[in-house]
Write a protein that holds these residues in place. Sequence first.
Motif, short mmCIF file in Angstrom:
data_model
loop_
_atom_site.label_atom_id
_atom_site.label_comp_id
_atom_site.label_asym_id
_atom_site.label_seq_id
_atom_site.Cartn_x
_atom_site.Cartn_y
_atom_site.Cartn_z
N VAL A 1 19.58 66.74 15.52
CA VAL A 1 18.23 67.27 15.60
C VAL A 1 18.34 68.71 16.08
CG1 VAL A 1 15.98 67.03 16.72
CG2 VAL A 1 17.32 64.99 16.13
N ALA A 2 17.50 69.59 15.56
CA ALA A 2 17.59 71.02 15.87
C ALA A 2 17.65 71.25 17.37
CB ALA A 2 16.40 71.76 15.27
N ALA A 3 18.65 72.03 17.80
CA ALA A 3 18.83 72.46 19.19
C ALA A 3 19.10 71.31 20.15
CB ALA A 3 17.63 73.27 19.67
N ALA A 4 19.43 70.13 19.62
CA ALA A 4 19.64 68.97 20.51
C ALA A 4 21.03 68.98 21.13
CB ALA A 4 19.44 67.68 19.73
N GLY A 5 21.98 69.68 20.53
CA GLY A 5 23.33 69.68 21.06
C GLY A 5 24.09 68.41 20.71
N LEU A 6 25.31 68.32 21.19
CA LEU A 6 26.17 67.18 20.88
C LEU A 6 25.83 65.98 21.75
CD1 LEU A 6 29.67 68.95 20.65
CD2 LEU A 6 28.14 68.37 18.77
N ASN A 7 25.71 64.83 21.11
CA ASN A 7 25.56 63.60 21.88
C ASN A 7 26.92 62.93 22.04
OD1 ASN A 7 26.11 62.18 19.49
ND2 ASN A 7 23.93 61.96 18.99
N ALA A 8 26.95 61.76 22.62
CA ALA A 8 28.23 61.09 22.89
C ALA A 8 28.99 60.78 21.60
CB ALA A 8 27.99 59.82 23.69
N HIS A 9 28.25 60.35 20.57
CA HIS A 9 28.92 60.04 19.30
C HIS A 9 29.49 61.31 18.67
CE1 HIS A 9 29.81 57.94 15.55
NE2 HIS A 9 29.30 59.00 14.92
N ASP A 10 28.73 62.40 18.74
CA ASP A 10 29.22 63.67 18.19
C ASP A 10 30.52 64.08 18.87
OD1 ASP A 10 26.98 63.95 16.50
OD2 ASP A 10 25.84 64.98 18.06
N ARG A 11 30.53 64.02 20.19
CA ARG A 11 31.73 64.43 20.93
C ARG A 11 32.92 63.54 20.60
NH1 ARG A 11 27.69 65.53 24.82
NH2 ARG A 11 27.87 63.44 25.72
N ALA A 12 32.66 62.24 20.43
CA ALA A 12 33.75 61.33 20.07
C ALA A 12 34.28 61.63 18.68
CB ALA A 12 33.25 59.89 20.15
N ALA A 13 33.37 61.94 17.74
CA ALA A 13 33.79 62.25 16.37
C ALA A 13 34.63 63.52 16.34
CB ALA A 13 32.57 62.40 15.46
N VAL A 14 34.25 64.51 17.15
CA VAL A 14 35.01 65.77 17.22
C VAL A 14 36.40 65.51 17.80
CG1 VAL A 14 35.13 68.02 18.37
CG2 VAL A 14 32.97 67.24 17.34
N ALA A 15 36.45 64.77 18.90
CA ALA A 15 37.75 64.48 19.53
C ALA A 15 38.66 63.69 18.59
CB ALA A 15 37.53 63.72 20.83
N LYS A 16 38.10 62.72 17.89
CA LYS A 16 38.88 61.91 16.97
C LYS A 16 39.45 62.76 15.83
CE LYS A 16 38.48 57.85 13.95
NZ LYS A 16 37.54 56.80 13.44
N ALA A 17 38.63 63.67 15.29
CA ALA A 17 39.06 64.52 14.19
C ALA A 17 40.16 65.48 14.63
CB ALA A 17 37.87 65.29 13.63
N ILE A 18 40.02 66.04 15.82
CA ILE A 18 41.05 66.95 16.34
C ILE A 18 42.37 66.19 16.54
CG2 ILE A 18 41.72 68.32 18.35
CD1 ILE A 18 38.77 69.15 18.60
N ALA A 19 42.28 64.99 17.09
CA ALA A 19 43.49 64.19 17.30
C ALA A 19 44.14 63.82 15.97
CB ALA A 19 43.15 62.93 18.09
N ALA A 20 43.33 63.52 14.96
CA ALA A 20 43.87 63.14 13.65
C ALA A 20 44.68 64.26 13.04
CB ALA A 20 42.73 62.74 12.71
N MET A 21 44.32 65.50 13.36
CA MET A 21 45.04 66.66 12.84
C MET A 21 46.11 67.16 13.80
SD MET A 21 44.21 67.51 9.77
CE MET A 21 44.40 65.74 9.53
N ASP A 22 46.44 66.35 14.83
CA ASP A 22 47.49 66.73 15.78
C ASP A 22 47.21 68.12 16.35
OD1 ASP A 22 49.89 66.53 17.21
OD2 ASP A 22 51.06 67.44 15.60
N ALA A 23 45.95 68.33 16.76
CA ALA A 23 45.52 69.67 17.14
C ALA A 23 44.89 69.73 18.53
CB ALA A 23 44.52 70.21 16.11
N ASP A 24 45.15 68.73 19.38
CA ASP A 24 44.56 68.75 20.72
C ASP A 24 44.97 70.00 21.49
OD1 ASP A 24 43.23 65.92 21.23
OD2 ASP A 24 45.07 65.57 20.13
#
Length: 261
Positions: free
Chosen positions: A107-130
Amino acid sequence: MTAIRVEHLSIRLGNRAVLDDISFDITAPGLVVIVGPNGAGKSTLLRGLAGLAPSHGGSIQIGEALLHTLSPQERARAIGYLPQERTVHWPMPAHEIVALGRLPHQVAAAGLNAHDRAAVAKAIAAMDADHLADRPILELSGGERARILIARVLAQEPSVILADEPTAGLDPKHQWALFECLEVAAARGTRIIVASHDLALASRFAQHVLLVTDGRLSATGSPADVLTRDRLAAVFGVASAVIEHDGHQVIVPLGLADRKT
């Protein structure tokens, strides 16, 4: 898994016909790889599937909907697109670049929720980029930057991922790891279509291959059906060995094909 149906697709860029009368259905699970020589139309086909290159005929269906009927937000949620160009202009930390993949779901200007942050962390880990997450993306090498941009697409969690030469700039370890990641995502239900010049990776990981030559779809099927020695010689001009290893086809280029045969 989201089915994709393309019927009689034609795309022109300016006065030049780039794709002509392309038709195929993708319904079965597994990674799909588009192969073909330079200038064949692979990138244009991906752009057409993403809705970024307007068609001059034919139709594209994503799931139950025709592509042109989807709103921009619906398209952004459904389709993740990684272009061949990896230009970035923003001096942002890498993890914030990955988080841009969550914008279609916010939602506009809502920022990241818990699911968003988890999806970002998972994607970074999948690319061996932590270890890259807090570094400004403009300070990363080309290969490191590629991994962050791929992570951005993964963080989007689309039902369809379209990736144009995603292994460009990656070392062999991360090329292999990326295709393993895409293979797993495809097995879990994400429809993934990759354009690639790497015939060895295509033959090893693809469940379905689309061979594009001169703007037309000249062959489609399993790697064993499409990537034959005779066809590789005729289309790519290379002699090759096609061998079986651990239940998978492996292509080994041997040199230039004799153009007289």
